[in-house]
Design a protein around this motif. Structure first.
Motif, PDB file in Angstrom:
ATOM      1  N   LEU A   1      -7.588   0.946  -5.761  1.00 48.49           N
ATOM      2  CA  LEU A   1      -7.713   2.147  -4.935  1.00 48.49           C
ATOM      3  C   LEU A   1      -8.692   3.139  -5.541  1.00 48.49           C
ATOM      4  CD1 LEU A   1      -6.832   3.881  -2.528  1.00 48.49           C
ATOM      5  CD2 LEU A   1      -5.044   4.824  -3.992  1.00 48.49           C
TER       6      LEU A   1
ATOM      7  N   GLU B   1       0.838  -1.206   0.000  1.00 46.83           N
ATOM      8  CA  GLU B   1       0.000   0.000   0.000  1.00 46.83           C
ATOM      9  C   GLU B   1       0.868   1.250   0.000  1.00 46.83           C
ATOM     10  OE1 GLU B   1      -1.663   3.484   1.146  1.00 46.83           O
ATOM     11  OE2 GLU B   1      -0.613   2.409   2.746  1.00 46.83           O
TER      12      GLU B   1
ATOM     13  N   ALA C   1      -7.147   4.092   1.675  1.00 47.41           N
ATOM     14  CA  ALA C   1      -5.826   3.471   1.795  1.00 47.41           C
ATOM     15  C   ALA C   1      -5.870   2.271   2.731  1.00 47.41           C
ATOM     16  CB  ALA C   1      -4.815   4.496   2.295  1.00 47.41           C
TER      17      ALA C   1
ATOM     18  N   LEU D   1      -7.394  -0.518   0.945  1.00 50.20           N
ATOM     19  CA  LEU D   1      -6.466  -1.055  -0.051  1.00 50.20           C
ATOM     20  C   LEU D   1      -5.517  -2.060   0.590  1.00 50.20           C
ATOM     21  CD1 LEU D   1      -5.482  -0.957  -2.993  1.00 50.20           C
ATOM     22  CD2 LEU D   1      -3.848   0.800  -2.287  1.00 50.20           C
TER      23      LEU D   1
ATOM     24  N   LYS E   1      -1.063   7.211  -6.103  1.00 51.85           N
ATOM     25  CA  LYS E   1      -2.193   7.151  -5.176  1.00 51.85           C
ATOM     26  C   LYS E   1      -2.637   8.584  -4.884  1.00 51.85           C
ATOM     27  CE  LYS E   1      -0.555   5.091  -1.546  1.00 51.85           C
ATOM     28  NZ  LYS E   1       0.899   4.928  -1.640  1.00 51.85           N
TER      29      LYS E   1
END
Length: 285
Positions: free
Chosen positions: A202, A28, A266, A269, A34
């Motif tokens: 995500l 992650e 997050a 994820l 992201k």
């Protein structure tokens, strides 16, 4: 191959689950682009943390997920799991100088690890998530009702009526099972590398989740804006499109400019990465 979830739970199995969960946190972190989140490339929308903070946090959590798996295998109730989680959270905060890097992951990924330990017969992601809901769902909900605004999630729940991490876990992680994992698997089947499949997952999470971090930082307008950007990205082919990476970077920069950070996404994820790795390490018969 190691029997990940044997009927007689072992220290070796606990260590394996711990390693898979820690790896999920690392995946992650290094996943990029992201939107608004910390990676090895930059600190996203954050001034108080960077990749080194996350590395320190992950190191501080060593052994936690294995302990949760062992507790789950032993039939621990939510109160017992909460004690283990609070101790891990304290270690995390000590390692980061009080910066909250992984409080949400300690909760959500910790419960997933506990359920993995408890799920000795059915090893699919769906079965593990169902175990969280079946075993601890009512107590998770009850604990959430006692929060009384002491956390960002509780404050957002009170102000906007939005569900948070507790509701997601108590329901068996429907965002992960119904959205993130299907997006991840589709991308992998299409030949996407792990990083790109996680990016796709995500953006899928951001497009549907009422992310408490987004609401806390920018209110309903920020949440709706973030969801629109994510939906537009996915609608144009997502990470698999020819310009997918470039568009994801552009959206990341837009999030940073507006100080938006989907921290709840997050955390989910990381759960997605963990469950995918559990299934890969020990596919259901």
């Amino acid at each position: 191959m190691l029997d990940l979830l044997p009927s007689a739970f072992t220290d070796e199995a606990a260590s394996r689950i711990d390693a898979l969960a820690a790896a999920a946190l690392t995946h992650e972190l290094i996943c990029y682009p992201k939107p608004g989140l910390v990676s090895l490339v930059d600190a996203g929308s954050h001034d108080d943390m960077d990749a080194s903070t996350f590395h320190a946090s992950i190191a501080a959590l060593a052994g936690y997920f294995g302990a949760m798996a062992s507790a789950g295998a032993a039939g621990a109730d939510f109160a017992a799991l909460n004690v283990i989680g609070r101790a891990a959270e304290a270690r995390m905060l000590a390692a980061t100088g009080g910066v909250n890097t992984h409080r949400g992951a300690v909760f959500s990924l910790g419960l997933a690890a506990a359920a993995a330990g408890a799920s000795t017969q059915h090893r699919s992601a769906a079965a593990i998530c169902r175990a969280v809901s079946d075993r601890w769902g009512p107590d998770i909900r009850a604990a959430g009702s006692l929060a009384n605004g002491r956390t960002h999630g509780a404050a957002v729940r009170s102000r906007y009526g939005a569900p948070g991490a507790r509701e997601e876990a108590a329901a068996g992680f429907p965002t992960v099972i119904g959205h993130a994992l299907p997006a991840f698997r589709m991308a992998r089947r299409a030949g996407a590398p792990l990083n790109d499949a996680l990016v796709q997952a995500l953006f899928t999470i951001v497009s549907v989740l009422e992310d408490n971090n987004l609401l806390y930082r920018g209110g309903q307008a920020a949440l709706e804006h973030a969801q629109r950007l994510a939906l537009d990205f996915l609608g144009s082919g997502g990470i698999l499109a020819r310009d997918g990476v470039a568009r994801a970077i552009s959206i990341h920069r837009a999030f940073v400019a507006e100080r938006m950070s989907p921290g709840g996404a997050a955390d989910l994820l990381a759960v997605t990465a963990f469950l995918a790795s559990v299934e890969e390490a020990h596919p259901a018969a």
